[in-house]
Design an enzyme around this catalytic site. Sequence first.
Site, mmCIF file in Angstrom:
data_model
loop_
_atom_site.group_PDB
_atom_site.id
_atom_site.type_symbol
_atom_site.label_atom_id
_atom_site.label_comp_id
_atom_site.label_asym_id
_atom_site.label_seq_id
_atom_site.Cartn_x
_atom_site.Cartn_y
_atom_site.Cartn_z
ATOM 1 C CB SER A 105 8.304 27.633 -18.713
ATOM 2 O OG SER A 105 9.339 28.538 -19.054
ATOM 3 C CG ASP A 106 12.452 23.434 -15.227
ATOM 4 O OD1 ASP A 106 13.413 24.230 -15.153
ATOM 5 O OD2 ASP A 106 12.433 22.346 -14.637
ATOM 6 C CE1 TYR A 107 18.600 27.987 -18.587
ATOM 7 C CE2 TYR A 107 18.365 26.613 -20.531
ATOM 8 C CZ TYR A 107 19.018 27.623 -19.847
ATOM 9 O OH TYR A 107 20.094 28.256 -20.420
#
Length: 748
Positions: free
Chosen positions: A291-293
């Site tokens: 996942s992105d942040y």
Amino acid sequence: MLLLGGVMIAGMMTAPRIAAAKAEANLERVNALIARMTIEEKAGQLNLQNDPFRWRPEGVNPGDALNTDQAQTAADIKAGRIGALFNGVGAATTRLVQDMAVKESRLGIPLLFAADIIHGLKTTFPVPLGETASWDLDLAERTARAAAVEGGAAGVHQTYAPMVDVARDQRWGRVVEGAGEDVLLNRLFAIARTKGFQGDDLKDWSSLLACPKHFAAYGAAEAGMDYNSTDMSELELRSVYLPPFKAAFDAGALSTMSAFNDLNGVPASGNKWLLTDILRGEWGFAGFVVSDYTSEQELIAHGFAADGRDAARIALMAGVDMSMKSGLYMEHIPDLVASGDVPIERVDEAVRRVLMTKAALGLFENPYRGADVRTERRVHGSREHLALAREAGRKSIVMLKNDGDLLPLPKTGKTYALIGPFGADSADLFGPWSIFKDTKLAVSLEQGLRSALGAGASLTVTKGSDVEAPIAGGIEAAVAAAQAADVVLLAVGESTEMSAESKSRVDIGIPAAQLALAEAVAATGKPVVVILRNGRGMELAGAVKDAPALLVTWFLGSETGNAVADVLFGDHAPTGRLPVSFPHRSGQSPFYYAHKATGRPSKPTDREFTSKFREVPHTALYPFGHGLTYAPVSYSPVRLSADAMAWNGELTASVTLTNGGTREASEVVQLYIRDRTASITQPVRLLRHFKRVTVPAGGSVEVALPLKFEDLLFLGQDLKPTVEPGLFDVWLSPDAQAGEPVQFTLNR
């Protein structure tokens, strides 16, 4: 020869068998580990957290006391609750941190160290958009390789790059991180950068696992506003936004990052159709999705998940294998499995993907790979890497305008006034996502120009204004400096804070304070060379637009000043070409060359009832592909080898380039096509090939480019590649607006 041929054939047959045997051995090792793991340890392998030990400045060394955050992270690593750390670098501490996992956790599974190494580590290269302006794939592969060498020596295994989002709205702040508006350029640079980061062998210490991002369609956020929704047809998604990802995966990328945006109402980080049906089912992707942040946690804010537990369930079942920063997987997976809301098989699948990637990186055999202080000192900011940064910088510069051949400038006998907020600046030249840069390596414009000047030449430096605000007495000082000079070098544009993640802009023009400075300086009547710093295509107005010479210099990195001086004083001619369109006005956004004609196409002679804005023509001020050099190059009419192409056939398009100057010229010949009639409406132009050639001073060269049947493919109404017989336009031109087409017919 027969014996040699036999050996070669045997080798070719043996290599796949060896690779298959290694993969089988890795799978056996991984499956054996999974069988021994508790559900908490499985969740831990999917838990990615910030690296508090190696964050800049390097946080701890053997013998140092740990702070509270470091102590908690150390305890989590030893308990098997963390499988990867990100955004820490430093060889000295790598062994200390890796020992926590390898020697002090129950199963001894090594950590994966990742980092945002986007356009260099200590040595900083041009931002990706700027480097794409080189139209040089070999250069992009070499800079990615150098970044991987510096990253690997600092104990990093994975980089969150390349960004392969097609970006057609220059208001979007993250245009700067990618390869611009064109699908072909994005595909080719995705391949080059993936190969550069990963090298020939992922197990080598100098190889970084590539992570193409952001999957998918993040670059099409509504109104160019970061994190905003994306809504598009599947046809558009598959025609424009997915091909660069597929190219990167075909080049060997074994990880990808899910995007922040929702796509047609379903957030990308909870989108099973994207992350499983397409990525796994159609493409056979074998790596892992991170996942992105906190993007999986943000499913709650999207209104797609009820709470953290629900968000973890949705993301995991959609296909997100590793959770970045939020901790939701570690917190909720054990209960989700115990309750039956998530099958243990799905957790095992995610863990297997992560562990197989660690095995592919050779971490089980050598968890400390690459982290060597002596190597780190040798490669960080090395002469070779700085020379490459300078080369990349000058090749990324695009000359938009050079009225009266003002450029190149003489090194001797002239007085120059460097005016603007970026003249003496040594902080903003690196650009966004240069978090590990070595500031001591920065060469400012002032430093680069001074080092290049010869006898009888002088340089004064005056700031004139801040980036977005005037300064007291600034304009008066700048005017005085201009009046005392022979030539003004006007260093204006955007700061890093204006062109980066979360830095979308309503107005993509030069800030008002700098425009006022430019007007005042231009009013002195002295010739002005604009040195534009930017991370996007911009609206140019007033004295900046009207300056006789204009260089686009992006954010060029460590060697900015030297690279600009190389071009400004003619040691190297400008060779860059725009990877994005510069619109006449911000309100044209999104503007890109490959737009549709519509049922009422824009025509220069028809002002009413055609597809255009009232105030400006439906064109770019400076189009995609545009760029000048220090010699005028003219194009002959295009010639085709035949006026018809057979089904599954091929043609050759040719053009004669003539150099009317006294210096040789480097020219990028661009082949565009248009399908005049099709069952799906087609863009007015599409780039299909390009070729860089050298045209000798006063001479001519013949350039021939192939046009193949496959170049005519488009996605049909059934979303499958198709070709239809009919009439096609072909251009060989210096940009996406120039030239006259020739036509051929495709026969079935």
